[in-house]
Design a protein around this motif. Structure first.
Motif, PDB file in Angstrom:
ATOM      1  N   THR A 259      16.410  -1.975 -35.746  1.00 46.79           N
ATOM      2  CA  THR A 259      17.279  -0.956 -35.947  1.00 46.79           C
ATOM      3  C   THR A 259      16.683   0.612 -35.966  1.00 46.79           C
ATOM      4  OG1 THR A 259      18.534  -2.652 -37.537  1.00 46.79           O
ATOM      5  CG2 THR A 259      19.152  -0.077 -37.497  1.00 46.79           C
ATOM      6  N   ALA A 260      15.167   0.525 -36.599  1.00 45.80           N
ATOM      7  CA  ALA A 260      14.608   1.661 -36.410  1.00 45.80           C
ATOM      8  C   ALA A 260      14.203   2.261 -35.134  1.00 45.80           C
ATOM      9  CB  ALA A 260      13.348   1.700 -37.208  1.00 45.80           C
ATOM     10  N   LEU A 261      14.111   1.388 -34.538  1.00 47.27           N
ATOM     11  CA  LEU A 261      13.804   1.448 -32.742  1.00 47.27           C
ATOM     12  C   LEU A 261      14.931   1.617 -32.056  1.00 47.27           C
ATOM     13  CD1 LEU A 261      10.576  -0.769 -32.510  1.00 47.27           C
ATOM     14  CD2 LEU A 261      10.522   1.646 -32.461  1.00 47.27           C
ATOM     15  N   HIS A 262      16.258   1.490 -32.537  1.00 41.64           N
ATOM     16  CA  HIS A 262      17.538   1.638 -31.908  1.00 41.64           C
ATOM     17  C   HIS A 262      17.678   0.710 -30.843  1.00 41.64           C
ATOM     18  CE1 HIS A 262      18.321   5.224 -33.802  1.00 41.64           C
ATOM     19  NE2 HIS A 262      17.029   6.056 -33.537  1.00 41.64           N
ATOM     20  N   LEU A 263      17.001  -0.491 -31.014  1.00 39.53           N
ATOM     21  CA  LEU A 263      17.147  -1.651 -30.261  1.00 39.53           C
ATOM     22  C   LEU A 263      18.362  -2.741 -30.607  1.00 39.53           C
ATOM     23  CD1 LEU A 263      13.294  -2.472 -29.619  1.00 39.53           C
ATOM     24  CD2 LEU A 263      15.047  -1.455 -28.053  1.00 39.53           C
ATOM     25  N   LEU A 264      18.849  -2.382 -31.808  1.00 41.23           N
ATOM     26  CA  LEU A 264      19.892  -3.348 -32.621  1.00 41.23           C
ATOM     27  C   LEU A 264      20.825  -2.325 -33.391  1.00 41.23           C
ATOM     28  CD1 LEU A 264      20.427  -6.290 -33.026  1.00 41.23           C
ATOM     29  CD2 LEU A 264      19.089  -6.163 -35.180  1.00 41.23           C
ATOM     30  N   PRO A 265      22.076  -2.181 -33.124  1.00 40.65           N
ATOM     31  CA  PRO A 265      22.997  -1.399 -33.824  1.00 40.65           C
ATOM     32  C   PRO A 265      23.005  -1.692 -35.471  1.00 40.65           C
ATOM     33  CG  PRO A 265      24.020  -3.055 -32.806  1.00 40.65           C
ATOM     34  CD  PRO A 265      22.747  -3.243 -32.318  1.00 40.65           C
ATOM     35  N   ARG A 266      22.969  -0.598 -36.216  1.00 32.00           N
ATOM     36  CA  ARG A 266      23.171  -0.993 -37.641  1.00 32.00           C
ATOM     37  C   ARG A 266      24.047  -1.815 -38.409  1.00 32.00           C
ATOM     38  NH1 ARG A 266      20.144  -2.116 -41.448  1.00 32.00           N
ATOM     39  NH2 ARG A 266      20.608  -1.334 -43.562  1.00 32.00           N
ATOM     40  N   GLU A 267      25.134  -1.815 -37.844  1.00 33.52           N
ATOM     41  CA  GLU A 267      26.335  -2.607 -38.248  1.00 33.52           C
ATOM     42  C   GLU A 267      26.154  -4.025 -37.743  1.00 33.52           C
ATOM     43  OE1 GLU A 267      27.565  -0.518 -34.443  1.00 33.52           O
ATOM     44  OE2 GLU A 267      26.882   0.169 -36.364  1.00 33.52           O
ATOM     45  N   GLY A 268      25.295  -4.155 -36.790  1.00 34.06           N
ATOM     46  CA  GLY A 268      25.313  -5.677 -36.130  1.00 34.06           C
ATOM     47  C   GLY A 268      23.964  -6.313 -36.387  1.00 34.06           C
ATOM     48  N   THR A 269      23.622  -6.243 -37.692  1.00 32.76           N
ATOM     49  CA  THR A 269      22.261  -6.936 -37.777  1.00 32.76           C
ATOM     50  C   THR A 269      22.281  -8.490 -37.306  1.00 32.76           C
ATOM     51  OG1 THR A 269      22.861  -7.513 -40.062  1.00 32.76           O
ATOM     52  CG2 THR A 269      21.600  -5.648 -39.661  1.00 32.76           C
ATOM     53  N   PHE A 270      21.231  -8.821 -36.854  1.00 35.46           N
ATOM     54  CA  PHE A 270      21.116 -10.262 -36.158  1.00 35.46           C
ATOM     55  C   PHE A 270      20.669 -11.210 -37.222  1.00 35.46           C
ATOM     56  CE2 PHE A 270      19.267 -13.293 -33.013  1.00 35.46           C
ATOM     57  CZ  PHE A 270      20.457 -13.360 -32.173  1.00 35.46           C
ATOM     58  N   GLY A 271      21.375 -12.398 -37.174  1.00 35.57           N
ATOM     59  CA  GLY A 271      20.841 -13.491 -38.063  1.00 35.57           C
ATOM     60  C   GLY A 271      20.143 -14.600 -37.253  1.00 35.57           C
ATOM     61  N   TRP A 272      18.544 -14.252 -37.231  1.00 35.32           N
ATOM     62  CA  TRP A 272      17.614 -14.858 -36.465  1.00 35.32           C
ATOM     63  C   TRP A 272      17.639 -16.585 -36.731  1.00 35.32           C
ATOM     64  CZ3 TRP A 272      15.621 -12.440 -32.716  1.00 35.32           C
ATOM     65  CH2 TRP A 272      15.488 -11.227 -32.326  1.00 35.32           C
ATOM     66  N   LEU A 273      18.012 -16.745 -38.036  1.00 32.41           N
ATOM     67  CA  LEU A 273      17.740 -18.159 -38.507  1.00 32.41           C
ATOM     68  C   LEU A 273      19.220 -18.992 -38.465  1.00 32.41           C
ATOM     69  CD1 LEU A 273      15.473 -17.863 -41.571  1.00 32.41           C
ATOM     70  CD2 LEU A 273      14.838 -18.634 -39.393  1.00 32.41           C
ATOM     71  N   ASN A 274      20.184 -18.216 -37.892  1.00 32.70           N
ATOM     72  CA  ASN A 274      21.503 -18.786 -37.937  1.00 32.70           C
ATOM     73  C   ASN A 274      22.047 -18.757 -36.433  1.00 32.70           C
ATOM     74  OD1 ASN A 274      21.351 -18.704 -40.695  1.00 32.70           O
ATOM     75  ND2 ASN A 274      22.742 -16.646 -40.800  1.00 32.70           N
ATOM     76  N   ASN A 275      21.444 -18.412 -35.712  1.00 30.82           N
ATOM     77  CA  ASN A 275      21.676 -18.357 -34.139  1.00 30.82           C
ATOM     78  C   ASN A 275      20.956 -19.524 -33.538  1.00 30.82           C
ATOM     79  OD1 ASN A 275      21.531 -17.700 -31.409  1.00 30.82           O
ATOM     80  ND2 ASN A 275      22.174 -15.925 -31.782  1.00 30.82           N
ATOM     81  N   GLU A 276      21.792 -20.299 -32.789  1.00 35.82           N
ATOM     82  CA  GLU A 276      21.173 -21.431 -32.193  1.00 35.82           C
ATOM     83  C   GLU A 276      19.913 -21.254 -31.247  1.00 35.82           C
ATOM     84  OE1 GLU A 276      23.000 -24.345 -29.038  1.00 35.82           O
ATOM     85  OE2 GLU A 276      24.138 -24.427 -30.920  1.00 35.82           O
ATOM     86  N   SER A 277      20.199 -20.209 -30.181  1.00 37.57           N
ATOM     87  CA  SER A 277      19.082 -20.105 -29.633  1.00 37.57           C
ATOM     88  C   SER A 277      17.681 -19.670 -30.111  1.00 37.57           C
ATOM     89  CB  SER A 277      19.460 -18.972 -28.503  1.00 37.57           C
ATOM     90  OG  SER A 277      20.100 -17.756 -28.837  1.00 37.57           O
ATOM     91  N   THR A 278      17.713 -18.696 -31.052  1.00 45.34           N
ATOM     92  CA  THR A 278      16.711 -18.149 -31.853  1.00 45.34           C
ATOM     93  C   THR A 278      16.082 -19.352 -32.668  1.00 45.34           C
ATOM     94  OG1 THR A 278      17.949 -17.008 -33.145  1.00 45.34           O
ATOM     95  CG2 THR A 278      17.024 -15.743 -31.377  1.00 45.34           C
ATOM     96  N   ALA A 279      16.760 -19.801 -33.391  1.00 43.63           N
ATOM     97  CA  ALA A 279      16.453 -21.044 -34.463  1.00 43.63           C
ATOM     98  C   ALA A 279      15.535 -22.051 -33.635  1.00 43.63           C
ATOM     99  CB  ALA A 279      17.505 -21.539 -34.883  1.00 43.63           C
ATOM    100  N   PHE A 280      15.929 -22.383 -32.302  1.00 44.85           N
ATOM    101  CA  PHE A 280      15.344 -23.510 -31.577  1.00 44.85           C
ATOM    102  C   PHE A 280      14.008 -22.898 -31.040  1.00 44.85           C
ATOM    103  CE2 PHE A 280      13.851 -25.128 -27.748  1.00 44.85           C
ATOM    104  CZ  PHE A 280      13.891 -26.329 -27.767  1.00 44.85           C
ATOM    105  N   LEU A 281      13.862 -21.451 -30.910  1.00 45.94           N
ATOM    106  CA  LEU A 281      12.552 -20.904 -30.353  1.00 45.94           C
ATOM    107  C   LEU A 281      11.739 -21.244 -31.562  1.00 45.94           C
ATOM    108  CD1 LEU A 281      13.705 -18.041 -28.012  1.00 45.94           C
ATOM    109  CD2 LEU A 281      12.657 -20.059 -27.361  1.00 45.94           C
ATOM    110  N   ARG A 282      12.286 -20.712 -32.593  1.00 43.56           N
ATOM    111  CA  ARG A 282      11.303 -20.535 -33.824  1.00 43.56           C
ATOM    112  C   ARG A 282      10.899 -21.995 -34.385  1.00 43.56           C
ATOM    113  NH1 ARG A 282      13.142 -21.286 -39.032  1.00 43.56           N
ATOM    114  NH2 ARG A 282      11.687 -20.961 -40.933  1.00 43.56           N
ATOM    115  N   SER A 283      11.641 -23.098 -34.249  1.00 44.80           N
ATOM    116  CA  SER A 283      11.163 -24.273 -34.510  1.00 44.80           C
ATOM    117  C   SER A 283       9.995 -24.897 -33.530  1.00 44.80           C
ATOM    118  CB  SER A 283      12.298 -25.213 -34.242  1.00 44.80           C
ATOM    119  OG  SER A 283      12.665 -25.487 -33.084  1.00 44.80           O
ATOM    120  N   CYS A 284       9.862 -24.180 -32.536  1.00 49.12           N
ATOM    121  CA  CYS A 284       8.780 -24.441 -31.260  1.00 49.12           C
ATOM    122  C   CYS A 284       7.280 -23.891 -32.010  1.00 49.12           C
ATOM    123  CB  CYS A 284       8.944 -24.109 -30.010  1.00 49.12           C
ATOM    124  SG  CYS A 284      10.583 -24.722 -29.161  1.00 49.12           S
ATOM    125  N   TRP A 285       7.354 -22.946 -32.990  1.00 50.51           N
ATOM    126  CA  TRP A 285       6.134 -22.578 -33.431  1.00 50.51           C
ATOM    127  C   TRP A 285       5.593 -23.427 -34.414  1.00 50.51           C
ATOM    128  CZ3 TRP A 285       4.642 -18.888 -30.215  1.00 50.51           C
ATOM    129  CH2 TRP A 285       5.709 -18.032 -29.715  1.00 50.51           C
TER     130      TRP A 285
END
Length: 158
Positions: free
Chosen positions: A132-158
């Motif tokens: 958000t500070a880098l203006h890559l994500l709108p303030r009102e639309g914060t992203f749930g990294w652990l709740n999103n299916e695509s990013t949660a899968f990538l996280r589980s690969c680590w």
């Protein structure tokens, strides 16, 4: 004489590898549920029906796709890890700082690291704050990294 030395290892291999593999293969061609087992019934031969049922199941196909993704991601991560290990062993400018950063996960306790990463990936965590500070994500639309299916899968690969 040499077979006498090999016999204990071969018996263990037979008992814990070959027999379960052969019996599991046989059972995959039969209908043998817990209910049939409890009633003392023998397995009923169904041939390839179990495999047809499995290939028609969308959940199995999803898990098969995830396994194939892991098959691609994990070797790439291992190669990247080898490259990082080679870098740690080189004499480069700033290598002392790099080695310290590389070694921090080893001395950090697992529970502390889990809590830290939970804070980073939280909906209102540091990753969303930085984006958000880098203006890559709108303030009102914060992203749930652990709740999103695509990013949660990538996280589980680590």
């Amino acid at each position: 004489m040499s077979y006498a030395f090999l016999a204990p290892a071969l018996l263990l291999l037979l008992a814990f590898t070959f027999y379960p593999l052969a019996y599991g293969t046989y059972l995959s061609f039969t209908e043998y549920t817990g209910a049939r087992f409890a009633r003392g019934l023998e397995p009923r031969w169904v041939g390839l029906q179990n495999f047809r049922t499995l290939l028609a199941d969308p959940l199995f196909l999803t898990s098969l796709g995830n396994s194939l993704k892991y098959l691609l991601v994990v070797p790439a991560l291992q190669l990247a890890s080898l490259a990082v290990a080679v870098l740690v062993n080189r004499q480069l400018p700033g290598i002392t700082l790099y080695r310290a950063a590389y070694y921090i996960p080893v001395v950090t306790s697992v529970s502390l690291a889990a809590v830290m990463w939970e804070w980073v990936y939280h909906r209102e965590g540091t990753l969303n704050w930085a984006l958000t500070a880098l203006h890559l994500l709108p303030r009102e639309g914060t992203f749930g990294w652990l709740n999103n299916e695509s990013t949660a899968f990538l996280r589980s690969c680590w």
